[in-house]
Scaffold this motif. Structure first.
Motif, PDB file in Angstrom:
ATOM      1  N   ASN A 141      71.787  -3.480  38.370  1.00  0.00           N
ATOM      2  CA  ASN A 141      72.033  -3.916  39.648  1.00  0.00           C
ATOM      3  C   ASN A 141      70.762  -3.405  40.462  1.00  0.00           C
ATOM      4  O   ASN A 141      70.346  -4.100  41.480  1.00  0.00           O
ATOM      5  N   HIS A 142      70.580  -2.202  40.607  1.00  0.00           N
ATOM      6  CA  HIS A 142      69.370  -1.487  41.267  1.00  0.00           C
ATOM      7  C   HIS A 142      68.168  -2.233  40.965  1.00  0.00           C
ATOM      8  O   HIS A 142      67.435  -2.580  41.720  1.00  0.00           O
ATOM      9  N   GLN A 143      67.749  -2.319  39.787  1.00  0.00           N
ATOM     10  CA  GLN A 143      66.510  -2.829  39.289  1.00  0.00           C
ATOM     11  C   GLN A 143      66.562  -4.393  39.487  1.00  0.00           C
ATOM     12  O   GLN A 143      65.265  -5.073  39.944  1.00  0.00           O
ATOM     13  N   LEU A 144      67.660  -5.241  39.481  1.00  0.00           N
ATOM     14  CA  LEU A 144      67.767  -6.462  40.070  1.00  0.00           C
ATOM     15  C   LEU A 144      67.402  -6.444  41.428  1.00  0.00           C
ATOM     16  O   LEU A 144      66.655  -7.601  41.852  1.00  0.00           O
ATOM     17  N   ALA A 145      67.846  -5.741  42.327  1.00  0.00           N
ATOM     18  CA  ALA A 145      67.723  -5.661  43.680  1.00  0.00           C
ATOM     19  C   ALA A 145      66.350  -5.436  44.090  1.00  0.00           C
ATOM     20  O   ALA A 145      65.645  -6.083  44.685  1.00  0.00           O
ATOM     21  N   ASN A 146      65.485  -4.630  43.259  1.00  0.00           N
ATOM     22  CA  ASN A 146      64.196  -4.122  43.412  1.00  0.00           C
ATOM     23  C   ASN A 146      63.538  -5.739  42.936  1.00  0.00           C
ATOM     24  O   ASN A 146      62.436  -5.897  43.856  1.00  0.00           O
ATOM     25  N   TYR A 147      63.534  -6.189  41.766  1.00  0.00           N
ATOM     26  CA  TYR A 147      63.099  -7.360  41.472  1.00  0.00           C
ATOM     27  C   TYR A 147      63.180  -8.241  42.568  1.00  0.00           C
ATOM     28  O   TYR A 147      62.066  -9.195  42.786  1.00  0.00           O
ATOM     29  N   ASN A 190      67.897 -16.037  46.384  1.00  0.00           N
ATOM     30  CA  ASN A 190      69.122 -16.692  45.589  1.00  0.00           C
ATOM     31  C   ASN A 190      69.743 -15.670  44.737  1.00  0.00           C
ATOM     32  O   ASN A 190      69.286 -15.087  43.882  1.00  0.00           O
ATOM     33  N   HIS A 191      71.211 -15.477  44.737  1.00  0.00           N
ATOM     34  CA  HIS A 191      71.674 -14.478  44.295  1.00  0.00           C
ATOM     35  C   HIS A 191      71.914 -14.632  42.774  1.00  0.00           C
ATOM     36  O   HIS A 191      72.421 -13.694  41.810  1.00  0.00           O
ATOM     37  N   ALA A 192      71.666 -15.707  42.422  1.00  0.00           N
ATOM     38  CA  ALA A 192      71.753 -16.171  40.893  1.00  0.00           C
ATOM     39  C   ALA A 192      70.415 -16.102  40.189  1.00  0.00           C
ATOM     40  O   ALA A 192      70.563 -16.300  38.853  1.00  0.00           O
ATOM     41  N   HIS A 193      69.221 -15.897  40.808  1.00  0.00           N
ATOM     42  CA  HIS A 193      68.082 -15.539  40.326  1.00  0.00           C
ATOM     43  C   HIS A 193      67.528 -14.462  40.114  1.00  0.00           C
ATOM     44  O   HIS A 193      67.744 -13.546  41.328  1.00  0.00           O
ATOM     45  N   PRO A 194      67.042 -13.676  39.008  1.00  0.00           N
ATOM     46  CA  PRO A 194      66.862 -14.526  37.881  1.00  0.00           C
ATOM     47  C   PRO A 194      68.068 -14.406  37.102  1.00  0.00           C
ATOM     48  O   PRO A 194      68.442 -15.102  36.132  1.00  0.00           O
ATOM     49  N   TYR A 228      61.084 -13.122  33.625  1.00  0.00           N
ATOM     50  CA  TYR A 228      62.425 -12.506  33.815  1.00  0.00           C
ATOM     51  C   TYR A 228      62.578 -11.019  33.124  1.00  0.00           C
ATOM     52  O   TYR A 228      63.309 -10.053  33.559  1.00  0.00           O
ATOM     53  N   ASP A 229      61.714 -11.035  32.128  1.00  0.00           N
ATOM     54  CA  ASP A 229      61.566  -9.748  31.198  1.00  0.00           C
ATOM     55  C   ASP A 229      60.926  -8.533  31.925  1.00  0.00           C
ATOM     56  O   ASP A 229      61.097  -7.435  31.339  1.00  0.00           O
ATOM     57  N   GLN A 230      60.159  -8.845  32.886  1.00  0.00           N
ATOM     58  CA  GLN A 230      59.743  -7.799  33.658  1.00  0.00           C
ATOM     59  C   GLN A 230      61.015  -6.895  34.329  1.00  0.00           C
ATOM     60  O   GLN A 230      60.943  -5.679  34.463  1.00  0.00           O
ATOM     61  N   LEU A 231      62.100  -7.619  34.616  1.00  0.00           N
ATOM     62  CA  LEU A 231      63.109  -6.929  34.814  1.00  0.00           C
ATOM     63  C   LEU A 231      63.809  -5.989  33.815  1.00  0.00           C
ATOM     64  O   LEU A 231      64.233  -4.965  34.252  1.00  0.00           O
TER      65      LEU A 231
END
Length: 557
Positions: free
Chosen positions: A272-278, A286-290, A390-393
């Motif tokens: 979740n932390h890295q998703l927020a950074n991304y 958009n909270h569903a992306h990626p 998305y794989d950068q995440l």
């Protein structure tokens, strides 16, 4: 090299020309990196453990399982590439480098198919094995392809032609055939709908194979993939194939899963932390992306796996609760199970595999799928443009959670457009039409709001003299009004008069405005049709075999 934060990648747009490819990093660099891996020149293995095994030992097990599964799966319906058999039986006992890519088992567009040509070529140049895996845990959302066709009114449209009757989206691995008549007649219906052309589409060649394959498996995805893979053998590709459901139904993946689930609180926090950074870095709201963030609810933690069963094929989230030495698993929709002794990894992995033997499908979601394929199986993973973004995440999650440099990945795609003669050739291309459309919209706006400013409108030689005189008088009056704007609080009369002048000018310009609007409608129609004709998204099966295979071979060298 695994980082792909480059301008051409982040801002990728499909080229307008008919034949091109994008490979990042360059192909020569990928081959060189694989050769250095083969020569043992890579960095030492990271000091990681998975369920009591070193990362290197866990990876060796996963790679051996993957090669054996892919060879067995491929050999069930076609011959194995000679180079694969040779590489898999090396005298030194080492496993060869593995180049991987994957996609849903569908009739994808030519740009996706290019990845198979590329991994075959790169593997051949580097002395490696190429494996394409079928992402059969993804949903079969639409049992149809788009076909450029002619509507009853003579305009070009993208018509949807079904290869099976529609049903609620279920994973490809469970998607069975509903209508044999729809399946068997698919190729003929496509040929009848496809715009006139001077060639025979690939579909005519591969669909009889798909008809035969579905009689044996009754699984749409496997039948489509088998027919395509047989064609790839004929055009010289040296790849293996295997469903992702097979690759993750192994002891190596079971051990990987137990390890992550036992550390789920920390893994979820990193995820979740890295998703927020991304999202922040890419300005995504958009909270569903990626992907959506992983949730917590009543002591349960959401894990990035799907759960579904043959009897209940709709995918559900996997929820986990760590309770002493137990892992409680649930889909919160009727299925629940317990893994006893999670710290005894081999025993826990056996229990995980027993669930799958009982028909429970525990499948990783997208980020976790490529994380496993890259960390444990492949030496090079090739994404399409979307997957690479998305794989950068995934890279960021792996870096923080495991403390390792993310494994090598590349991005590749191609642009190929159908060689169909355009019935709109006189209109030029969509870019030219779009430019003309912008000019005409500006002209219409001026006619509506500032008719007096147009050079040739509305006064011209065809105007009645009375009309021309009225327009000239109104124009002069408007100029006087604009030059004498009263102070605030005294504008009511001024505003009333200038509104009346503008309205009358617009009425007098109505013929020209109507003509402009008609031209805009015509240009909009032409642009829509050109967008269809110029699309790069049409299935590879609509192309002529020799043209497409030759082009993709050339682009992959």
């Amino acid at each position: 090299m695994s980082s792909l934060v480059t301008p051409e990648f982040q801002q990728y747009r499909a080229p307008q020309h008919n034949e091109s490819a994008t490979v990042i990093p360059p192909q020569s660099e990928l081959v060189d990196r694989l050769k250095r891996i083969e020569a043992g020149e890579t960095a030492a293995s990271p000091p990681l453990e998975f369920c009591g095994k070193s990362w290197e030992a866990a990876r060796l097990q996963a790679r051996r399982e993957a090669i054996d599964l892919a060879m067995a799966f491929t050999a069930a319906y076609r011959g194995l590439p000679a180079t694969v058999a040779t590489l898999s039986e090396r005298s030194d006992g080492k496993l060869p480098a593995i180049v991987m890519s994957g996609h849903q088992p569908e009739l994808f567009h030519a740009g996706v198919w290019f990845k198979n040509f590329l991994i075959s070529q790169v593997a051949h140049q580097a002395g490696a094995i190429a494996i394409n895996f079928l992402v059969d845990n993804d949903l079969c959302r639409n049992a149809a392809i788009r076909v450029p066709s002619m509507a009853a009114n003579g305009s070009v449209i993208a018509q949807s032609i079904a290869f099976d009757t529609q049903r609620d989206g279920v994973p490809w691995e469970l998607r069975r055939l509903n209508s044999r008549d729809t399946w068997d007649s698919f190729s003929q219906r496509v040929l009848e709908s496809l715009l006139p052309r001077s060639y025979t589409p690939l579909l005519s060649e591969i669909w009889p194979q798909a008809i035969d394959a579905v009689r044996r498996s009754d699984r749409l995805g496997l039948a489509i993939a088998e027919a395509r893979h047989k064609l790839e053998e004929q055009v010289g590709l040296q790849t293996l194939e295997v469903p992702s459901s097979s690759l993750v139904n192994t002891r190596a993946f079971a051990r990987f899963s137990i390890q992550l689930l036992s550390e789920l609180p920390r893994f979820q926090a990193v995820y979740n932390h890295q998703l927020a950074n991304y999202r922040a870095a890419h300005h995504i709201r958009n909270h569903a992306h990626p992907v959506p963030a992983l949730e917590q609810s009543g002591g349960w933690l959401e894990a990035p796996w799907w759960v579904y069963r043959t009897a209940a094929p709709q995918r559900q989230k996997l929820w986990v609760r760590l309770q002493n030495d137990q892992l409680l698993l649930s889909d919160r929709a009727g299925w629940q199970a317990v893994i006893e002794g999670r710290l005894d990894c081999d025993n826990a992995a056996s229990q995980w595999m027993d669930f799958q033997s009982d028909g429970v499908c525990l499948r990783p979601r997208a980020l976790l799928t490529t994380m496993y394929m890259r960390m444990f199986i492949s030496d090079l993973f090739v994404h399409g443009i979307g997957g690479g973004k998305y794989d950068q995440l995934t890279d960021a999650i792996m870096s923080e959670f495991f403390g390792v440099q993310p494994p090598l990945m590349a991005v590749a795609t191609a642009t190929m457009r159908l060689p169909i003669a355009s019935p709109l050739a006189a209109a030029g291309d969509s870019a030219t039409t779009e430019s003309e459309l912008r000019r005409e919209r500006e002209s219409a706006w001026q006619l509506k709001f500032h008719a007096e400013q147009l050079p040739a409108s509305p006064v011209d030689a065809d105007q009645p003299s009375a009309t021309a005189a009225e327009i000239e008088a109104l124009t002069v009056r408007k100029q006087v009004l604009l030059a004498n704007i009263p102070a605030r609080g005294e504008k009511w009369e001024w505003h009333r008069e200038i509104t009346a002048v503008n309205k009358r000018l617009s009425e007098l310009a109505a013929p020209q405005l109507n003509e402009s609007r008609a031209k805009i409608d015509r240009l909009n129609s032409i642009e829509r049709q050109l967008r269809v004709l110029e699309s790069r998204e049409f299935s590879f099966s609509l192309f002529p075999r020799d043209l497409l295979a030759t082009a993709l071979h050339r682009l992959s060298k």
